[in-house]
Scaffold this active site. Structure first.
Site, PDB file in Angstrom:
ATOM      1  N   TYR A 111     -10.051   9.358 -10.431  1.00 33.60           N
ATOM      2  CA  TYR A 111     -10.955  10.426  -9.980  1.00 33.60           C
ATOM      3  C   TYR A 111     -10.703  10.761  -8.519  1.00 33.60           C
ATOM      4  CZ  TYR A 111     -13.779   6.276  -8.604  1.00 33.60           C
ATOM      5  OH  TYR A 111     -14.209   5.066  -8.125  1.00 33.60           O
ATOM      6  N   PRO A 112     -10.917  12.019  -8.154  1.00 34.25           N
ATOM      7  CA  PRO A 112     -10.805  12.386  -6.743  1.00 34.25           C
ATOM      8  C   PRO A 112     -12.101  12.073  -6.014  1.00 34.25           C
ATOM      9  CG  PRO A 112     -10.613  14.326  -8.189  1.00 34.25           C
ATOM     10  CD  PRO A 112     -11.142  13.203  -9.019  1.00 34.25           C
ATOM     11  N   MET A 113     -11.983  11.801  -4.747  1.00 29.49           N
ATOM     12  CA  MET A 113     -13.159  11.498  -3.943  1.00 29.49           C
ATOM     13  C   MET A 113     -13.025  12.167  -2.571  1.00 29.49           C
ATOM     14  SD  MET A 113     -14.397   7.718  -2.915  1.00 29.49           S
ATOM     15  CE  MET A 113     -15.269   7.539  -1.396  1.00 29.49           C
ATOM     16  N   LYS A 167     -15.088  12.512   1.344  1.00 34.42           N
ATOM     17  CA  LYS A 167     -16.158  12.002   2.194  1.00 34.42           C
ATOM     18  C   LYS A 167     -17.016  13.190   2.651  1.00 34.42           C
ATOM     19  CE  LYS A 167     -15.196   7.510   2.412  1.00 34.42           C
ATOM     20  NZ  LYS A 167     -14.320   6.797   3.332  1.00 34.42           N
ATOM     21  N   ARG A 190       0.832  -1.218   0.000  1.00 35.87           N
ATOM     22  CA  ARG A 190       0.000   0.000   0.000  1.00 35.87           C
ATOM     23  C   ARG A 190       0.859   1.257   0.000  1.00 35.87           C
ATOM     24  NH1 ARG A 190      -6.013   0.380   1.591  1.00 35.87           N
ATOM     25  NH2 ARG A 190      -5.788   2.634   1.550  1.00 35.87           N
ATOM     26  N   HIS A 243     -17.308  -2.083   2.364  1.00 39.13           N
ATOM     27  CA  HIS A 243     -16.685  -1.548   1.146  1.00 39.13           C
ATOM     28  C   HIS A 243     -15.601  -2.508   0.644  1.00 39.13           C
ATOM     29  CE1 HIS A 243     -14.433   1.247  -1.428  1.00 39.13           C
ATOM     30  NE2 HIS A 243     -13.375   0.785  -0.818  1.00 39.13           N
ATOM     31  N   GLN A 299      -6.541  -1.366  -7.501  1.00 36.18           N
ATOM     32  CA  GLN A 299      -6.807   0.002  -7.076  1.00 36.18           C
ATOM     33  C   GLN A 299      -5.650   0.527  -6.262  1.00 36.18           C
ATOM     34  OE1 GLN A 299      -7.078  -1.874  -4.481  1.00 36.18           O
ATOM     35  NE2 GLN A 299      -8.049  -0.898  -2.749  1.00 36.18           N
ATOM     36  N   SER A 310     -20.188   4.747  -0.141  1.00 37.44           N
ATOM     37  CA  SER A 310     -20.256   5.619  -1.310  1.00 37.44           C
ATOM     38  C   SER A 310     -21.626   6.279  -1.425  1.00 37.44           C
ATOM     39  CB  SER A 310     -19.944   4.836  -2.587  1.00 37.44           C
ATOM     40  OG  SER A 310     -18.601   4.399  -2.555  1.00 37.44           O
TER      41      SER A 310
END
Ligand code: 76R
Length: 272
Positions: A168-170, A172, A154, A195, A208, A246
């Site tokens: 893409y940006p995300m 919360k 990671r 998730h 990912q 999400s």
């Protein structure tokens, strides 16, 4: 050039996503020698970057005209990241590449991964292993080893050469009614478990990399997805929209889809 002391994060690598439009009108004002030399310069730069320690750069031909060329740079040193970005932007000549989107983030560990304590409890509760048994100790030792590799992957990932890429940006959500950051840790952990369960169904089909950008860019995470088939990207993102994390708490930025291509093919593809 001065060699500045390495600006290495306490953990993880710097990650820059850079997307550019190629200004073909400007490009055509260059002579064929100038064009060749510009392309050679960019190829040499990418090669030089690939020879740096703890550094990777991926090159993309972007699929829609939002952008033409994309780079994903991972490196240990912020000075290097900064200087490579400036060079990439100017390499083909001033005004040839116009930045359309960029995103700065760091690779990060997750605060929701299974802890040794969680795992030990599950060994007793689900597998009925007594804590003093040999099997218990063995399972725990294996867990420790697995987690060490997982954490390493990671924080210091080996990027896949899979052809299809989506970024893409995300963020919360922090609304009065739905504020991720006001949820207790245990609740967030439980939601993230759900998730992860959906995500793992895509093992082998979607890779990912989630990088953290809180305080660094306009967004809290960068989502980089890789696949062999764009169908899998559409499927996972669609399926995750139904997952409470999400559905209730995620806001998304712009989406960028690209194809991982070596630079020479990329030049041809975008007609440089
Ligand atoms: O890291 C792990 O594999 C363990 C479980 C896991 C965590 C902690 C995990 C699994 N993710 C984690 C964290 Mn994820 N992920 C996204 C998106 O479009 C959307 O709706 C969401 C965008 C996708 C597609 C995706 C895929 N994940 C996160 C975080 C950080 C949250 C935080 O810290 O608060 C975000 C923002 C995020 C978003 N996730 C997986 C995947 C996939 C495919 C997996 C399974 C990985 C595997 O085990 O192979």
């Amino acid at each position: 050039m001065t060699d500045w002391p390495v600006l290495r994060p306490k953990e993880g690598w710097h990650v820059l996503h850079l997307f550019y439009r190629a200004e073909l009108g400007q490009w055509q004002t260059l002579t064929s020698e100038e064009r060749l030399s510009a392309k050679t310069k960019l190829s040499a730069l990418v090669q030089e970057v690939r020879s740096l320690p703890s550094t990777q750069i991926l090159t993309f031909s972007m699929v829609s005209p939002k952008a033409d060329i994309g780079f994903m740079l991972l490196t240990e040193d912020l000075h290097k990241a900064n200087s490579i970005e400036k060079k990439l932007t100017l390499c083909l000549g001033a005004d040839v590449l116009t930045p359309v989107f960029s995103f700065y983030s760091l690779t990060e560990r997750s605060e929701y991964t299974t802890t040794e304590k969680d795992y030990a409890a599950s060994l007793t509760a689900e597998k009925g292993l007594p804590p003093e048994s040999f099997e218990f100790a063995q399972a725990l030792a294996e867990f420790r080893q697995r987690m060490q590799k997982y954490l390493q992957d990671r924080l210091y990932p080996n990027m896949p050469d899979w052809p299809v890429f989506c970024f893409y940006p995300m963020t919360k959500r922090r609304d009065a009614a739905q504020n991720w950051y006001l949820l207790p840790f245990e609740k967030r952990k439980e939601l993230m478990l759900g998730h992860g369960r959906i995500g793992r169904q895509y093992a082998g089909r979607v890779r990912q990399l989630i990088t953290g950008s809180t305080g660094l860019d306009d967004g809290e995470w960068g989502i980089s997805l890789f696949a062999h088939d764009i169908f899998e990207i559409k499927s996972i993102v669609y399926e995750m929209r139904f997952d409470p994390v999400s559905a209730q708490y995620a806001d998304f930025g712009e989406f960028y889809v690209g194809l991982q291509l070596p630079l020479d093919d990329l030049f041809q593809r975008i007609q440089l």
